[in-house]
Design a protein around this motif. Structure first.
Motif, mmCIF file in Angstrom:
data_model
loop_
_atom_site.group_PDB
_atom_site.id
_atom_site.type_symbol
_atom_site.label_atom_id
_atom_site.label_comp_id
_atom_site.label_asym_id
_atom_site.label_seq_id
_atom_site.Cartn_x
_atom_site.Cartn_y
_atom_site.Cartn_z
ATOM 1 N N PHE A 130 0.827 -1.199 0.000
ATOM 2 C CA PHE A 130 0.000 0.000 0.000
ATOM 3 C C PHE A 130 0.864 1.253 0.000
ATOM 4 O O PHE A 130 1.994 1.248 0.482
ATOM 5 N N SER A 131 0.301 2.324 -0.549
ATOM 6 C CA SER A 131 0.953 3.632 -0.539
ATOM 7 C C SER A 131 -0.085 4.686 -0.191
ATOM 8 O O SER A 131 -1.214 4.650 -0.679
ATOM 9 N N VAL A 132 0.303 5.612 0.664
ATOM 10 C CA VAL A 132 -0.563 6.722 1.067
ATOM 11 C C VAL A 132 -0.223 7.949 0.227
ATOM 12 O O VAL A 132 0.930 8.356 0.147
ATOM 13 N N HIS A 162 -1.421 -2.041 -4.107
ATOM 14 C CA HIS A 162 -0.677 -2.408 -5.325
ATOM 15 C C HIS A 162 0.129 -3.679 -5.123
ATOM 16 O O HIS A 162 0.206 -4.217 -3.999
ATOM 17 N N ALA A 163 0.724 -4.160 -6.203
ATOM 18 C CA ALA A 163 1.591 -5.333 -6.123
ATOM 19 C C ALA A 163 2.753 -5.018 -5.185
ATOM 20 O O ALA A 163 3.145 -3.870 -5.005
ATOM 21 N N THR A 164 3.305 -6.050 -4.604
ATOM 22 C CA THR A 164 4.343 -5.873 -3.599
ATOM 23 C C THR A 164 5.512 -5.044 -4.107
ATOM 24 O O THR A 164 6.132 -5.378 -5.115
ATOM 25 N N THR A 168 3.164 1.181 -9.113
ATOM 26 C CA THR A 168 2.526 1.435 -10.401
ATOM 27 C C THR A 168 1.751 0.218 -10.917
ATOM 28 O O THR A 168 1.062 0.311 -11.927
ATOM 29 N N ASN A 169 1.877 -0.903 -10.228
ATOM 30 C CA ASN A 169 1.068 -2.085 -10.556
ATOM 31 C C ASN A 169 -0.133 -2.051 -9.600
ATOM 32 O O ASN A 169 -0.164 -2.736 -8.583
ATOM 33 N N ILE A 170 -1.111 -1.218 -9.950
ATOM 34 C CA ILE A 170 -2.184 -0.846 -9.027
ATOM 35 C C ILE A 170 -3.289 -1.901 -8.995
ATOM 36 O O ILE A 170 -3.748 -2.375 -10.026
#
Length: 224
Positions: A130-132, A162-164, A168-170
């Motif tokens: 995850f990204s915030v 997203h992918a581990t 950008t692989n959302i």
């Protein structure tokens, strides 16, 4: 093999021959690539969404309570949340004439509290997935998106799954809203600009519908 137990013993680094050692390294490299691109399972995503919804609801309650306590015991007329007139009250005015309403200030504080809660509760289990507030822009060359620091025409959703270790692989996109005005609390997805914002975010992922998360739960785009 251990003669007494029958247990198969893995070769240690000192017993590995050059060829065997290369094979082990290749296997480890492949495992790393597979891990890099692994998306969350449906069960994992459900568990993650549950945590996120709890964080958003808790941030809403905590900030409303703390705001009243830190402002000389000020009480919202509605009790736990402000009424429409209080939402519109200007709490800050810059020298350039830019104003901040109570609704805007509470929204900023609640987003910050929700982000802190999410990072605290998700980092151990889902930290690589995850990204915030990542910022994306289109990349016509790859028919996809790339991360960027540039503002114009970029998209900044609140939370991306997203992918581990590959933002950008959302997999899924979530946006948080903390409606202040009564009509927006009743129908947050119909608040000004929200549907357009979610529609734009949907371009980031085609794996699951972009979702709006408010203190009362989760709502996916297009679902009434």
């Amino acid at each position: 093999m251990n003669a007494s137990t029958g247990e198969l013993l893995a070769p240690t680094a000192t017993r590995l021959g050059p060829v065997t050692e290369k094979v082990v390294r290749a296997v480890e490299a492949v495992k790393g690539l597979l891990t890099l691109e692994r998306a969350l399972t449906g069960a994992e995503l459900d568990r993650l969404e549950g945590i996120v919804k709890e964080c958003v609801a808790q941030a809403h309650a905590d900030v409303n309570k703390t705001y009243q306590q830190q402002n000389g015991g000020f009480k919202f007329k509605n009790g736990k949340f402000p009424n429409d007139a209080e939402c519109d009250r200007i709490v800050q005015l810059t020298e350039q004439g830019q104003s901040t309403t109570l609704a805007q200030e509470l929204g900023i504080l609640k987003h910050g509290a929700a982000f802190a809660c999410i990072k605290s509760h998700l980092s151990k289990e889902f930290g690589d997935n995850f990204s915030v507030e990542p910022r994306y822009k289109g990349n016509p060359g790859s028919n996809g998106v790339v991360l960027t620091n540039e503002g114009p025409q970029s998209l900044v959703p609140d939370l991306v799954i997203h992918a581990t270790r590959n933002a950008t692989n959302i997999q899924c996109v979530y946006e948080f809203k903390f409606p202040c005005h009564e009509q927006h609390r009743l129908s947050p997805i119909n608040a000004p600009g929200v549907k357009l914002q979610l529609t734009n975010y949907q371009e980031l992922s085609h794996r699951c519908p972009v979702a709006l998360i408010t203190p009362v739960g989760l709502k996916q785009l297009g679902i009434d």
